[in-house]
Design a protein around this motif. Structure first.
Motif, PDB file in Angstrom:
ATOM      1  N   MET A   1       0.749  -1.355  -0.072  1.00 32.21           N
ATOM      2  CA  MET A   1       0.024  -0.024  -0.130  1.00 32.21           C
ATOM      3  C   MET A   1       0.955   1.183  -0.052  1.00 32.21           C
ATOM      4  O   MET A   1       1.775   1.393   0.759  1.00 32.21           O
ATOM      5  N   PRO A   2       0.619   2.456  -0.992  1.00 35.69           N
ATOM      6  CA  PRO A   2       1.309   3.411  -0.739  1.00 35.69           C
ATOM      7  C   PRO A   2       1.277   4.234   0.407  1.00 35.69           C
ATOM      8  O   PRO A   2       0.259   4.056   1.001  1.00 35.69           O
ATOM      9  N   LEU A   3       2.533   4.694   0.831  1.00 39.87           N
ATOM     10  CA  LEU A   3       2.518   5.452   1.834  1.00 39.87           C
ATOM     11  C   LEU A   3       1.369   6.575   1.942  1.00 39.87           C
ATOM     12  O   LEU A   3       0.894   6.813   3.062  1.00 39.87           O
ATOM     13  N   ARG A   4       1.173   7.161   1.057  1.00 38.48           N
ATOM     14  CA  ARG A   4       0.258   8.523   1.019  1.00 38.48           C
ATOM     15  C   ARG A   4      -1.118   7.852   1.256  1.00 38.48           C
ATOM     16  O   ARG A   4      -1.757   8.666   2.016  1.00 38.48           O
ATOM     17  N   LEU A   5      -1.432   6.914   0.618  1.00 48.90           N
ATOM     18  CA  LEU A   5      -2.857   6.206   0.797  1.00 48.90           C
ATOM     19  C   LEU A   5      -3.159   5.754   2.058  1.00 48.90           C
ATOM     20  O   LEU A   5      -4.140   5.799   2.999  1.00 48.90           O
ATOM     21  N   LYS A   6      -1.907   5.145   2.737  1.00 46.15           N
ATOM     22  CA  LYS A   6      -2.246   4.439   4.262  1.00 46.15           C
ATOM     23  C   LYS A   6      -2.092   5.790   5.266  1.00 46.15           C
ATOM     24  O   LYS A   6      -3.060   5.623   6.258  1.00 46.15           O
ATOM     25  N   LYS A   7      -1.698   6.696   4.914  1.00 49.86           N
ATOM     26  CA  LYS A   7      -1.588   7.983   5.924  1.00 49.86           C
ATOM     27  C   LYS A   7      -3.134   8.799   5.634  1.00 49.86           C
ATOM     28  O   LYS A   7      -3.836   9.044   6.625  1.00 49.86           O
ATOM     29  N   LEU A   8      -3.779   8.606   4.568  1.00 51.97           N
ATOM     30  CA  LEU A   8      -4.976   9.064   4.342  1.00 51.97           C
ATOM     31  C   LEU A   8      -6.155   8.418   4.997  1.00 51.97           C
ATOM     32  O   LEU A   8      -6.843   8.792   5.660  1.00 51.97           O
ATOM     33  N   ILE A   9      -5.798   6.971   4.815  1.00 52.92           N
ATOM     34  CA  ILE A   9      -6.725   5.973   5.338  1.00 52.92           C
ATOM     35  C   ILE A   9      -6.769   6.120   7.178  1.00 52.92           C
ATOM     36  O   ILE A   9      -7.672   6.080   7.954  1.00 52.92           O
ATOM     37  N   GLY A  10      -5.418   6.210   7.478  1.00 47.15           N
ATOM     38  CA  GLY A  10      -5.280   6.638   8.965  1.00 47.15           C
ATOM     39  C   GLY A  10      -6.044   7.646   9.587  1.00 47.15           C
ATOM     40  O   GLY A  10      -6.293   7.823  10.632  1.00 47.15           O
ATOM     41  N   MET A  11      -5.744   8.945   8.871  1.00 47.13           N
ATOM     42  CA  MET A  11      -6.247   9.928   9.212  1.00 47.13           C
ATOM     43  C   MET A  11      -7.789  10.041   9.334  1.00 47.13           C
ATOM     44  O   MET A  11      -8.501  10.580  10.228  1.00 47.13           O
ATOM     45  N   PHE A  12      -8.578   9.436   8.027  1.00 54.42           N
ATOM     46  CA  PHE A  12      -9.965   9.069   8.326  1.00 54.42           C
ATOM     47  C   PHE A  12     -10.184   8.135   9.368  1.00 54.42           C
ATOM     48  O   PHE A  12     -11.270   8.522   9.910  1.00 54.42           O
ATOM     49  N   LEU A  13      -9.588   7.342   9.633  1.00 52.37           N
ATOM     50  CA  LEU A  13      -9.750   6.373  10.868  1.00 52.37           C
ATOM     51  C   LEU A  13      -9.926   6.904  12.349  1.00 52.37           C
ATOM     52  O   LEU A  13     -10.783   6.807  13.261  1.00 52.37           O
ATOM     53  N   LEU A  14      -8.609   7.848  12.397  1.00 52.40           N
ATOM     54  CA  LEU A  14      -8.722   8.575  13.569  1.00 52.40           C
ATOM     55  C   LEU A  14      -9.706   9.644  13.937  1.00 52.40           C
ATOM     56  O   LEU A  14     -10.129   9.782  15.026  1.00 52.40           O
ATOM     57  N   VAL A  15     -10.129  10.295  12.955  1.00 45.33           N
ATOM     58  CA  VAL A  15     -11.253  11.323  13.025  1.00 45.33           C
ATOM     59  C   VAL A  15     -12.521  10.833  13.395  1.00 45.33           C
ATOM     60  O   VAL A  15     -13.163  11.204  14.011  1.00 45.33           O
ATOM     61  N   ALA A  16     -12.658   9.418  12.705  1.00 51.05           N
ATOM     62  CA  ALA A  16     -14.142   8.726  12.821  1.00 51.05           C
ATOM     63  C   ALA A  16     -13.996   8.192  14.322  1.00 51.05           C
ATOM     64  O   ALA A  16     -14.977   7.998  14.895  1.00 51.05           O
ATOM     65  N   LEU A  17     -12.767   7.388  14.743  1.00 48.36           N
ATOM     66  CA  LEU A  17     -12.763   7.111  16.024  1.00 48.36           C
ATOM     67  C   LEU A  17     -12.959   8.235  16.790  1.00 48.36           C
ATOM     68  O   LEU A  17     -13.989   7.747  17.923  1.00 48.36           O
ATOM     69  N   VAL A  18     -12.693   9.364  16.795  1.00 51.85           N
ATOM     70  CA  VAL A  18     -12.702  10.391  17.947  1.00 51.85           C
ATOM     71  C   VAL A  18     -14.267  10.756  17.865  1.00 51.85           C
ATOM     72  O   VAL A  18     -14.945  10.998  18.745  1.00 51.85           O
ATOM     73  N   ILE A  19     -14.916  10.901  16.580  1.00 52.92           N
ATOM     74  CA  ILE A  19     -16.073  11.281  16.522  1.00 52.92           C
ATOM     75  C   ILE A  19     -17.182  10.218  17.141  1.00 52.92           C
ATOM     76  O   ILE A  19     -17.962  10.657  18.064  1.00 52.92           O
ATOM     77  N   ILE A  20     -16.965   9.029  16.717  1.00 46.48           N
ATOM     78  CA  ILE A  20     -17.817   7.928  17.190  1.00 46.48           C
ATOM     79  C   ILE A  20     -17.789   7.798  18.764  1.00 46.48           C
ATOM     80  O   ILE A  20     -18.739   7.473  19.432  1.00 46.48           O
ATOM     81  N   TYR A  21     -16.699   7.892  19.025  1.00 47.87           N
ATOM     82  CA  TYR A  21     -16.289   7.537  20.537  1.00 47.87           C
ATOM     83  C   TYR A  21     -16.892   8.634  21.370  1.00 47.87           C
ATOM     84  O   TYR A  21     -17.433   8.390  22.465  1.00 47.87           O
ATOM     85  N   ALA A  22     -16.659  10.101  20.976  1.00 44.93           N
ATOM     86  CA  ALA A  22     -17.313  11.124  21.737  1.00 44.93           C
ATOM     87  C   ALA A  22     -18.834  10.981  21.701  1.00 44.93           C
ATOM     88  O   ALA A  22     -19.387  11.300  22.779  1.00 44.93           O
TER      89      ALA A  22
END
Length: 71
Positions: A1-22
């Motif tokens: 997996m390209p590094l840029r794609l991995k970082k993009l997915i990770g960013m969306f996962l972190l944002v979704a985690l914070v929103i859903i958890y809150a």
């Protein structure tokens, strides 16, 4: 997996985690802690405020893994 794609997915996962958890923590607090005292509220929000770090650490650890080399 390209590094840029991995970082993009990770960013969306972190944002979704914070929103859903809150949202889940707030819904739980409203449903269960409405009749509790201020110390129970304080302890709940202290623990729930720190607990989201565990899954976030897993996502960040995944982001830090070196990409596999193709053979």
């Amino acid at each position: 997996m390209p590094l840029r794609l991995k970082k993009l997915i990770g960013m969306f996962l972190l944002v979704a985690l914070v929103i859903i958890y809150a949202l889940v923590a707030s819904i739980f607090a409203v449903a269960r802690l409405s009749e509790s005292g201020p110390w129970v509220h304080f302890l709940f929000f202290l623990l729930s405020g720190l607990l989201w770090v565990l899954p976030a650490m897993g996502i960040i650890k995944w982001l830090m893994l070196e990409p596999r080399t193709k053979r």
